[in-house]
Design a protein around this motif. Structure first.
Motif, PDB file in Angstrom:
ATOM      1  N   LEU A 151      26.455 -22.439 -43.538  1.00 47.20           N
ATOM      2  CA  LEU A 151      25.551 -23.020 -42.551  1.00 47.20           C
ATOM      3  C   LEU A 151      24.821 -21.962 -41.726  1.00 47.20           C
ATOM      4  CD1 LEU A 151      27.601 -26.094 -41.260  1.00 47.20           C
ATOM      5  CD2 LEU A 151      25.489 -26.127 -42.593  1.00 47.20           C
ATOM      6  N   ASN A 152      25.297 -20.716 -41.767  1.00 45.98           N
ATOM      7  CA  ASN A 152      24.559 -19.649 -41.095  1.00 45.98           C
ATOM      8  C   ASN A 152      23.184 -19.453 -41.721  1.00 45.98           C
ATOM      9  OD1 ASN A 152      26.406 -18.450 -39.015  1.00 45.98           O
ATOM     10  ND2 ASN A 152      27.746 -18.281 -40.794  1.00 45.98           N
ATOM     11  N   GLU A 153      23.099 -19.611 -43.035  1.00 47.53           N
ATOM     12  CA  GLU A 153      21.834 -19.542 -43.764  1.00 47.53           C
ATOM     13  C   GLU A 153      21.860 -20.664 -44.800  1.00 47.53           C
ATOM     14  OE1 GLU A 153      21.200 -15.682 -45.399  1.00 47.53           O
ATOM     15  OE2 GLU A 153      21.363 -14.660 -43.458  1.00 47.53           O
ATOM     16  N   PRO A 183      20.657 -21.650 -49.512  1.00 47.67           N
ATOM     17  CA  PRO A 183      21.366 -21.724 -50.796  1.00 47.67           C
ATOM     18  C   PRO A 183      22.237 -22.968 -50.944  1.00 47.67           C
ATOM     19  CG  PRO A 183      21.469 -19.499 -49.924  1.00 47.67           C
ATOM     20  CD  PRO A 183      20.872 -20.346 -48.838  1.00 47.67           C
ATOM     21  N   LEU A 184      22.889 -23.407 -49.871  1.00 44.36           N
ATOM     22  CA  LEU A 184      23.736 -24.601 -50.023  1.00 44.36           C
ATOM     23  C   LEU A 184      22.881 -25.848 -50.210  1.00 44.36           C
ATOM     24  CD1 LEU A 184      24.243 -26.784 -47.448  1.00 44.36           C
ATOM     25  CD2 LEU A 184      25.213 -24.735 -46.410  1.00 44.36           C
ATOM     26  N   ILE A 185      21.711 -25.890 -49.573  1.00 40.56           N
ATOM     27  CA  ILE A 185      20.810 -27.023 -49.798  1.00 40.56           C
ATOM     28  C   ILE A 185      20.339 -27.033 -51.246  1.00 40.56           C
ATOM     29  CG2 ILE A 185      18.561 -28.009 -49.232  1.00 40.56           C
ATOM     30  CD1 ILE A 185      20.526 -28.587 -47.085  1.00 40.56           C
ATOM     31  N   ASP A 186      20.034 -25.862 -51.804  1.00 39.57           N
ATOM     32  CA  ASP A 186      19.628 -25.790 -53.216  1.00 39.57           C
ATOM     33  C   ASP A 186      20.745 -26.306 -54.119  1.00 39.57           C
ATOM     34  OD1 ASP A 186      17.160 -24.726 -52.604  1.00 39.57           O
ATOM     35  OD2 ASP A 186      17.779 -22.642 -52.911  1.00 39.57           O
ATOM     36  N   ASP A 228      17.691 -28.695 -35.011  1.00 41.71           N
ATOM     37  CA  ASP A 228      16.899 -29.634 -35.800  1.00 41.71           C
ATOM     38  C   ASP A 228      17.351 -29.702 -37.253  1.00 41.71           C
ATOM     39  OD1 ASP A 228      15.328 -30.280 -33.620  1.00 41.71           O
ATOM     40  OD2 ASP A 228      13.750 -28.830 -34.111  1.00 41.71           O
ATOM     41  N   ALA A 229      18.241 -28.781 -37.639  1.00 45.56           N
ATOM     42  CA  ALA A 229      18.680 -28.720 -39.039  1.00 45.56           C
ATOM     43  C   ALA A 229      20.136 -29.123 -39.200  1.00 45.56           C
ATOM     44  CB  ALA A 229      18.458 -27.312 -39.587  1.00 45.56           C
ATOM     45  N   VAL A 230      20.679 -29.893 -38.247  1.00 47.38           N
ATOM     46  CA  VAL A 230      22.103 -30.237 -38.332  1.00 47.38           C
ATOM     47  C   VAL A 230      22.421 -31.114 -39.540  1.00 47.38           C
ATOM     48  CG1 VAL A 230      22.553 -29.959 -35.871  1.00 47.38           C
ATOM     49  CG2 VAL A 230      21.805 -32.188 -36.743  1.00 47.38           C
ATOM     50  N   ASP A 231      21.435 -31.802 -40.099  1.00 44.69           N
ATOM     51  CA  ASP A 231      21.720 -32.622 -41.278  1.00 44.69           C
ATOM     52  C   ASP A 231      22.110 -31.775 -42.480  1.00 44.69           C
ATOM     53  OD1 ASP A 231      21.326 -34.927 -39.897  1.00 44.69           O
ATOM     54  OD2 ASP A 231      19.354 -35.373 -40.721  1.00 44.69           O
ATOM     55  N   ALA A 232      21.857 -30.465 -42.416  1.00 46.25           N
ATOM     56  CA  ALA A 232      22.349 -29.578 -43.461  1.00 46.25           C
ATOM     57  C   ALA A 232      23.876 -29.612 -43.525  1.00 46.25           C
ATOM     58  CB  ALA A 232      21.869 -28.147 -43.217  1.00 46.25           C
TER      59      ALA A 232
END
Length: 238
Positions: free
Chosen positions: A170-172, A175-178, A73-77
């Protein structure tokens, strides 16, 4: 997870597309996380939505992610990861770092520089889903035109470095979204979204959530979370 050993890179003069070669490598030979394909020329390169990529003298760099815990559900990351990597890499390649304008991202897949430098940049993200998990993903960035061999090598090296870093992130993805939010010039703007298969939506782009979706607040106050797969185009409104 990417190990301390340098991941392998395959460089080809011509490919159907960089991500097609990478997916073939992953499927047939179990390419490891961080494996990369660099294509000097592509025959059938595509941007998001199947739009043809026709920029001459371009390079395409595609890096394999094998996230261990990314929710489907979080592939858009992944779109945030690849766009952020493109912006970081191209910033690194500025010859005059003190005068360089920091690139911004426009959700979900645009990278812009002010003033423009004459290059086009196209991030791309394609993933393969397994039962309840993301098996693998290709993070691809195309940049062109790159006229000189020196410039081409510098951009390619920077893309490999940052794409591998964000692929591992992408494992967590928190931080990259921030970091993506800090560069996302869409946030706080009024936007018009052209949706698939048809229809439009308007509202205020309030945020990018932890799954990489755009948080859109409509004029009536209703808040919706927009997935990249449901989107045709984003237009910033005055």
């Amino acid at each position: 997870m990417i190990t301390s050993a340098a991941p392998p890179t395959r460089t080809v003069p011509v490919a159907l597309s960089a991500e097609a070669l990478l997916h073939q490598w992953a499927r047939q030979s179990a390419a490891p996380a961080g494996a990369a394909v660099v294509a000097d020329s592509e025959i059938a390169a595509r941007k998001r939505g199947g739009v043809e990529w026709r920029t001459p003298q371009a390079v395409a760099v595609s890096v394999l992610a094998r996230p261990e815990s990314l929710d489907p559900d979080a592939v858009d990351a992944g779109w945030a990861a690849v766009s952020l990597a493109a912006a970081q890499a191209l910033d690194d390649c500025e010859e005059d770092a003190e005068r360089a304008a920091k690139r911004v991202c426009l959700w979900p897949d645009e990278v812009q520089r002010e003033p423009p430098d004459g290059r086009e940049t196209a991030p791309g993200f394609v993933c393969t889903l397994g039962p309840g998990r993301v098996e693998s993903a290709a993070l691809t960035v195309r940049v062109g035109p790159l006229a000189s061999a020196v410039e081409r090598r510098r951009v390619t090296a920077a893309l490999l470095r940052h794409l591998r870093e964000q692929a591992e992130g992408l494992n967590e993805p928190g931080p990259l979204i921030d970091a993506y939010r800090e560069r996302c010039a869409t946030l706080g703007r009024s936007v018009e979204l052209r949706m698939l298969p048809h229809g439009t939506m308007r509202g205020l782009a309030e945020d990018v959530d932890d799954k990489g979706r755009l948080v859109l607040k409509s004029p009536t106050g209703l808040t919706e979370r927009i997935m990249v797969a449901s989107l045709n185009e984003v237009r910033l409104l005055p």
